[in-house]
Design a protein around this motif. Sequence first.
Motif, mmCIF file in Angstrom:
data_model
loop_
_atom_site.group_PDB
_atom_site.id
_atom_site.type_symbol
_atom_site.label_atom_id
_atom_site.label_comp_id
_atom_site.label_asym_id
_atom_site.label_seq_id
_atom_site.Cartn_x
_atom_site.Cartn_y
_atom_site.Cartn_z
ATOM 1 N N PRO A 166 20.673 34.112 42.803
ATOM 2 C CA PRO A 166 21.880 33.640 42.126
ATOM 3 C C PRO A 166 21.896 32.118 42.096
ATOM 4 C CG PRO A 166 22.427 34.507 44.290
ATOM 5 C CD PRO A 166 20.981 34.778 44.069
ATOM 6 N N VAL B 87 27.645 36.898 45.288
ATOM 7 C CA VAL B 87 27.652 36.655 43.851
ATOM 8 C C VAL B 87 27.423 38.021 43.211
ATOM 9 C CG1 VAL B 87 26.581 35.461 41.916
ATOM 10 C CG2 VAL B 87 26.717 34.320 44.148
ATOM 11 N N LYS B 88 28.453 38.527 42.563
ATOM 12 C CA LYS B 88 28.411 39.872 41.985
ATOM 13 C C LYS B 88 27.602 39.874 40.682
ATOM 14 C CE LYS B 88 30.943 42.741 43.520
ATOM 15 N NZ LYS B 88 30.667 43.790 44.470
ATOM 16 N N SER C 98 28.936 38.067 37.754
ATOM 17 C CA SER C 98 29.005 36.606 37.903
ATOM 18 C C SER C 98 30.168 36.106 38.747
ATOM 19 C CB SER C 98 29.048 35.892 36.540
ATOM 20 O OG SER C 98 27.925 36.227 35.774
ATOM 21 N N THR C 99 31.013 36.995 39.235
ATOM 22 C CA THR C 99 32.144 36.550 40.038
ATOM 23 C C THR C 99 31.724 36.348 41.494
ATOM 24 O OG1 THR C 99 32.829 38.830 40.440
ATOM 25 C CG2 THR C 99 33.862 37.689 38.573
ATOM 26 N N ILE C 100 32.547 35.586 42.211
ATOM 27 C CA ILE C 100 32.326 35.283 43.626
ATOM 28 C C ILE C 100 33.325 36.092 44.447
ATOM 29 C CG2 ILE C 100 32.354 33.453 45.374
ATOM 30 C CD1 ILE C 100 30.216 33.080 43.193
ATOM 31 N N LYS D 244 32.246 30.947 37.644
ATOM 32 C CA LYS D 244 31.265 32.037 37.704
ATOM 33 C C LYS D 244 29.859 31.477 37.864
ATOM 34 C CE LYS D 244 33.836 35.543 35.269
ATOM 35 N NZ LYS D 244 33.799 36.562 34.228
ATOM 36 N N TRP D 245 29.028 32.225 38.572
ATOM 37 C CA TRP D 245 27.637 31.869 38.811
ATOM 38 C C TRP D 245 26.734 32.717 37.924
ATOM 39 C CZ3 TRP D 245 25.280 29.794 43.737
ATOM 40 C CH2 TRP D 245 26.161 28.912 44.382
ATOM 41 N N PRO E 96 24.139 35.481 38.094
ATOM 42 C CA PRO E 96 23.809 36.436 39.159
ATOM 43 C C PRO E 96 22.302 36.584 39.385
ATOM 44 C CG PRO E 96 24.444 37.601 37.175
ATOM 45 C CD PRO E 96 24.655 36.141 36.897
ATOM 46 N N ASP F 134 24.164 42.420 42.666
ATOM 47 C CA ASP F 134 24.971 41.705 43.646
ATOM 48 C C ASP F 134 24.029 41.112 44.687
ATOM 49 O OD1 ASP F 134 27.030 42.895 42.264
ATOM 50 O OD2 ASP F 134 27.707 44.158 43.922
ATOM 51 N N THR G 48 24.648 34.832 49.069
ATOM 52 C CA THR G 48 23.991 33.530 49.137
ATOM 53 C C THR G 48 24.785 32.617 50.064
ATOM 54 O OG1 THR G 48 22.972 31.775 47.819
ATOM 55 C CG2 THR G 48 25.155 32.499 47.128
#
Length: 158
Positions: A61, A99-100, A103-105, A132-133, A135, A144, A147
């Motif tokens: 991620p 990090v799902k 893209s959510t935390i 958002k990251w 993934p 998922d 990190t």
Amino acid sequence: MKTFKILLSAVLITVLTFGISNSYAQNCKDENGNTKKGGIALTRDDENGNHNTPTAAMSLPKFKGGSKGLYRYIYKNQQYPQNLKNKGVSGQTQVSMMVKADSTITDVQLFKTSGYKEMDDEAIRLMKNSPKWIPAKQDCQCIDMRTVVTVPFDPTRK
């Protein structure tokens, strides 16, 4: 020259004895159908020296904008604890988070303390509010993945 030959022989014996994992970039299709590299797939040669086909690829991620973007976000949004800033206290906190695949935390937790509760709380707040990251991916599928991020605190930085 003799030392070089001995060193080369030692390396070859190590490779033959223990084997070396080969890495292959796995090609994935993006949302537009374009081919792009999807990460690294590790394989091992079989007992006959044949390369095995990679079975899994993984990319970790990452923050959109990479590490520069992450630290730009941190420094722009960081609310340095005023009492610690006035004393010139610096430090860093490590935060663990999930990090799902979407893209959510989630599940932001303290991983390693700075030694100051105020800094630790601020680091957790920053990561909970993070954009958002990108993934992690395995076999070209978003997954998922947990990190760890280091959040620095420098009272001299504006």
